[in-house]
Scaffold this motif. Structure first.
Motif, mmCIF file in Angstrom:
data_model
loop_
_atom_site.group_PDB
_atom_site.id
_atom_site.type_symbol
_atom_site.label_atom_id
_atom_site.label_comp_id
_atom_site.label_asym_id
_atom_site.label_seq_id
_atom_site.Cartn_x
_atom_site.Cartn_y
_atom_site.Cartn_z
ATOM 1 N N GLU A 41 0.784 -1.329 0.400
ATOM 2 C CA GLU A 41 0.354 -0.060 -0.175
ATOM 3 C C GLU A 41 1.037 1.143 -0.029
ATOM 4 O O GLU A 41 1.674 1.280 1.326
ATOM 5 C CB GLU A 41 -0.883 0.645 1.026
ATOM 6 N N ALA A 42 0.887 2.174 -1.084
ATOM 7 C CA ALA A 42 1.280 2.928 -1.757
ATOM 8 C C ALA A 42 0.396 4.515 -0.527
ATOM 9 O O ALA A 42 -0.432 4.667 -0.870
ATOM 10 C CB ALA A 42 1.607 3.483 -2.478
ATOM 11 N N TYR A 43 1.628 5.332 0.255
ATOM 12 C CA TYR A 43 0.738 6.771 0.401
ATOM 13 C C TYR A 43 1.561 8.105 -0.571
ATOM 14 O O TYR A 43 2.374 8.244 -0.810
ATOM 15 C CB TYR A 43 1.593 6.950 1.352
ATOM 16 N N LEU A 44 0.496 8.318 -1.296
ATOM 17 C CA LEU A 44 0.739 9.743 -1.775
ATOM 18 C C LEU A 44 1.143 10.927 -1.170
ATOM 19 O O LEU A 44 0.923 11.606 -0.116
ATOM 20 C CB LEU A 44 -0.689 10.745 -2.650
ATOM 21 N N ASP A 45 2.108 11.301 -1.225
ATOM 22 C CA ASP A 45 3.326 12.492 -0.419
ATOM 23 C C ASP A 45 2.903 13.857 -0.595
ATOM 24 O O ASP A 45 1.917 14.152 -0.868
ATOM 25 C CB ASP A 45 4.303 12.606 -1.083
ATOM 26 N N TRP A 53 6.359 3.826 -0.466
ATOM 27 C CA TRP A 53 5.560 2.674 0.230
ATOM 28 C C TRP A 53 7.049 1.488 0.978
ATOM 29 O O TRP A 53 7.968 2.196 0.653
ATOM 30 C CB TRP A 53 5.197 1.149 -0.641
ATOM 31 N N LEU A 54 6.131 0.725 2.263
ATOM 32 C CA LEU A 54 7.543 0.501 2.814
ATOM 33 C C LEU A 54 7.658 -1.570 2.119
ATOM 34 O O LEU A 54 7.178 -1.792 1.780
ATOM 35 C CB LEU A 54 6.782 0.090 4.275
ATOM 36 N N ASP A 55 8.755 -1.347 2.081
ATOM 37 C CA ASP A 55 9.041 -3.051 0.947
ATOM 38 C C ASP A 55 8.734 -3.580 1.913
ATOM 39 O O ASP A 55 9.359 -3.108 3.305
ATOM 40 C CB ASP A 55 10.270 -2.895 0.119
ATOM 41 N N SER A 56 9.324 -4.925 1.506
ATOM 42 C CA SER A 56 9.800 -6.044 2.516
ATOM 43 C C SER A 56 10.760 -6.022 3.490
ATOM 44 O O SER A 56 10.470 -6.996 4.558
ATOM 45 C CB SER A 56 9.496 -7.392 1.611
ATOM 46 N N GLU A 57 12.255 -5.641 3.416
ATOM 47 C CA GLU A 57 12.454 -5.213 4.387
ATOM 48 C C GLU A 57 13.067 -4.140 4.894
ATOM 49 O O GLU A 57 13.518 -3.436 5.617
ATOM 50 C CB GLU A 57 14.740 -4.891 3.560
ATOM 51 N N GLY A 58 11.780 -3.172 5.009
ATOM 52 C CA GLY A 58 11.008 -2.296 5.421
ATOM 53 C C GLY A 58 11.784 -0.535 5.416
ATOM 54 O O GLY A 58 11.987 0.368 6.133
ATOM 55 N N ASP A 59 12.256 -0.733 4.148
ATOM 56 C CA ASP A 59 13.198 0.609 3.704
ATOM 57 C C ASP A 59 11.868 0.974 2.965
ATOM 58 O O ASP A 59 11.005 1.335 2.568
ATOM 59 C CB ASP A 59 13.929 -0.004 2.797
ATOM 60 N N VAL A 60 12.187 2.366 2.942
ATOM 61 C CA VAL A 60 10.897 3.346 2.361
ATOM 62 C C VAL A 60 11.438 3.635 1.018
ATOM 63 O O VAL A 60 12.775 4.093 0.407
ATOM 64 C CB VAL A 60 10.353 4.918 3.643
ATOM 65 N N ASN A 61 10.277 3.428 0.343
ATOM 66 C CA ASN A 61 10.866 3.662 -1.369
ATOM 67 C C ASN A 61 10.054 4.453 -1.996
ATOM 68 O O ASN A 61 8.739 5.043 -1.177
ATOM 69 C CB ASN A 61 10.593 2.493 -2.597
ATOM 70 N N SER A 62 10.372 5.294 -3.097
ATOM 71 C CA SER A 62 9.315 5.963 -3.634
ATOM 72 C C SER A 62 9.094 6.436 -5.203
ATOM 73 O O SER A 62 10.570 5.526 -5.394
ATOM 74 C CB SER A 62 9.787 7.492 -3.163
ATOM 75 N N ALA A 63 8.075 6.643 -6.029
ATOM 76 C CA ALA A 63 8.112 6.605 -7.782
ATOM 77 C C ALA A 63 7.161 7.868 -7.939
ATOM 78 O O ALA A 63 6.223 8.029 -7.102
ATOM 79 C CB ALA A 63 7.781 5.595 -7.931
ATOM 80 N N ASP A 64 7.813 8.380 -8.990
ATOM 81 C CA ASP A 64 6.945 9.615 -9.123
ATOM 82 C C ASP A 64 5.707 8.934 -9.997
ATOM 83 O O ASP A 64 5.433 7.969 -10.312
ATOM 84 C CB ASP A 64 7.317 10.682 -10.005
ATOM 85 N N VAL A 65 4.102 9.771 -9.840
ATOM 86 C CA VAL A 65 3.016 9.442 -10.407
ATOM 87 C C VAL A 65 2.612 10.090 -11.523
ATOM 88 O O VAL A 65 3.002 11.122 -11.776
ATOM 89 C CB VAL A 65 1.841 8.509 -9.131
ATOM 90 N N ALA A 66 2.679 8.975 -13.104
ATOM 91 C CA ALA A 66 2.576 9.748 -14.394
ATOM 92 C C ALA A 66 0.979 10.280 -14.095
ATOM 93 O O ALA A 66 -0.190 10.150 -13.516
ATOM 94 C CB ALA A 66 2.695 8.968 -14.755
ATOM 95 N N ASP A 67 0.899 11.514 -14.444
ATOM 96 C CA ASP A 67 -0.632 12.365 -14.735
ATOM 97 C C ASP A 67 -1.855 11.469 -14.675
ATOM 98 O O ASP A 67 -2.943 11.653 -14.446
ATOM 99 C CB ASP A 67 -0.395 13.343 -15.325
ATOM 100 N N GLN A 68 -0.790 10.274 -16.221
ATOM 101 C CA GLN A 68 -2.361 9.467 -16.682
ATOM 102 C C GLN A 68 -2.690 8.006 -15.518
ATOM 103 O O GLN A 68 -3.400 7.439 -15.570
ATOM 104 C CB GLN A 68 -1.560 8.831 -18.175
ATOM 105 N N ASP A 69 -1.831 8.227 -14.540
ATOM 106 C CA ASP A 69 -2.544 7.129 -13.280
ATOM 107 C C ASP A 69 -2.821 8.332 -11.803
ATOM 108 O O ASP A 69 -2.660 7.022 -11.196
ATOM 109 C CB ASP A 69 -0.461 6.432 -13.031
ATOM 110 N N MET A 91 7.470 0.733 -9.324
ATOM 111 C CA MET A 91 6.579 0.470 -8.448
ATOM 112 C C MET A 91 5.960 -0.182 -9.642
ATOM 113 O O MET A 91 5.747 1.272 -11.111
ATOM 114 C CB MET A 91 5.978 1.253 -7.512
ATOM 115 N N ARG A 92 4.721 -0.584 -10.171
ATOM 116 C CA ARG A 92 3.435 -0.161 -10.852
ATOM 117 C C ARG A 92 2.037 -0.561 -10.497
ATOM 118 O O ARG A 92 2.030 -1.173 -9.147
ATOM 119 C CB ARG A 92 4.107 -1.552 -12.041
#
Length: 129
Positions: A41-45, A53-69, A91-92
């Motif tokens: 589950e990802a949260y919008l900044d 989002w948090l991965d299975s190792e507990g690290d915080v990851n981030s990715a930009d959301v495209a306008d079409q998504d 992510m996808r």
């Protein structure tokens, strides 16, 4: 006329089953090379463009959301995503790549064409007597 029909049905049989076989192999290759993707589950900044989002190792990851998504992010500013296991910031929104669905559909279509042509050939054989 019957020889032409037999030839056309034979061609459709070979093309259908051949396409199903080739596209089936390509589908398996795409599926195997895709790797492992885990659900999160990802949260919008606050900036409104970055999912975290948090991965299975507990690290915080981030990715930009495209306008079409943007429509995939809910009103509560969360989204169900799939992230690449063992990679950072990948992510996808779907578990499998969209091209895999297309390849599987074409594989099934080719097999259906080959099967329909085979059935039509057998029916034509018995109708002629």
């Amino acid at each position: 006329m019957t020889q032409a029909l037999d030839a056309i049905l034979e061609i459709f049989t070979w093309v259908g089953f051949g396409a199903a076989f080739a596209l089936g192999i390509v589908s398996v290759i795409v599926w195997a090379s895709d790797g492992s993707w885990l659900r999160a589950e990802a949260y919008l900044d606050e900036d409104g463009h970055t999912l975290r989002w948090l991965d299975s190792e507990g690290d915080v990851n981030s990715a930009d959301v495209a306008d079409q998504d943007r429509h995939r992010v809910g009103a509560d500013h969360t989204a169900q995503i799939w992230y690449r296991h063992g990679w950072r910031d990948r992510m996808r929104f779907t578990r499998r790549p969209p091209v895999l669905r297309l390849l599987v559909g074409l594989t099934i279509g080719g097999a259906a064409l080959g099967l329909a042509a085979t059935v039509a050939s057998v029916v034509a054989y018995f109708v002629r007597g």
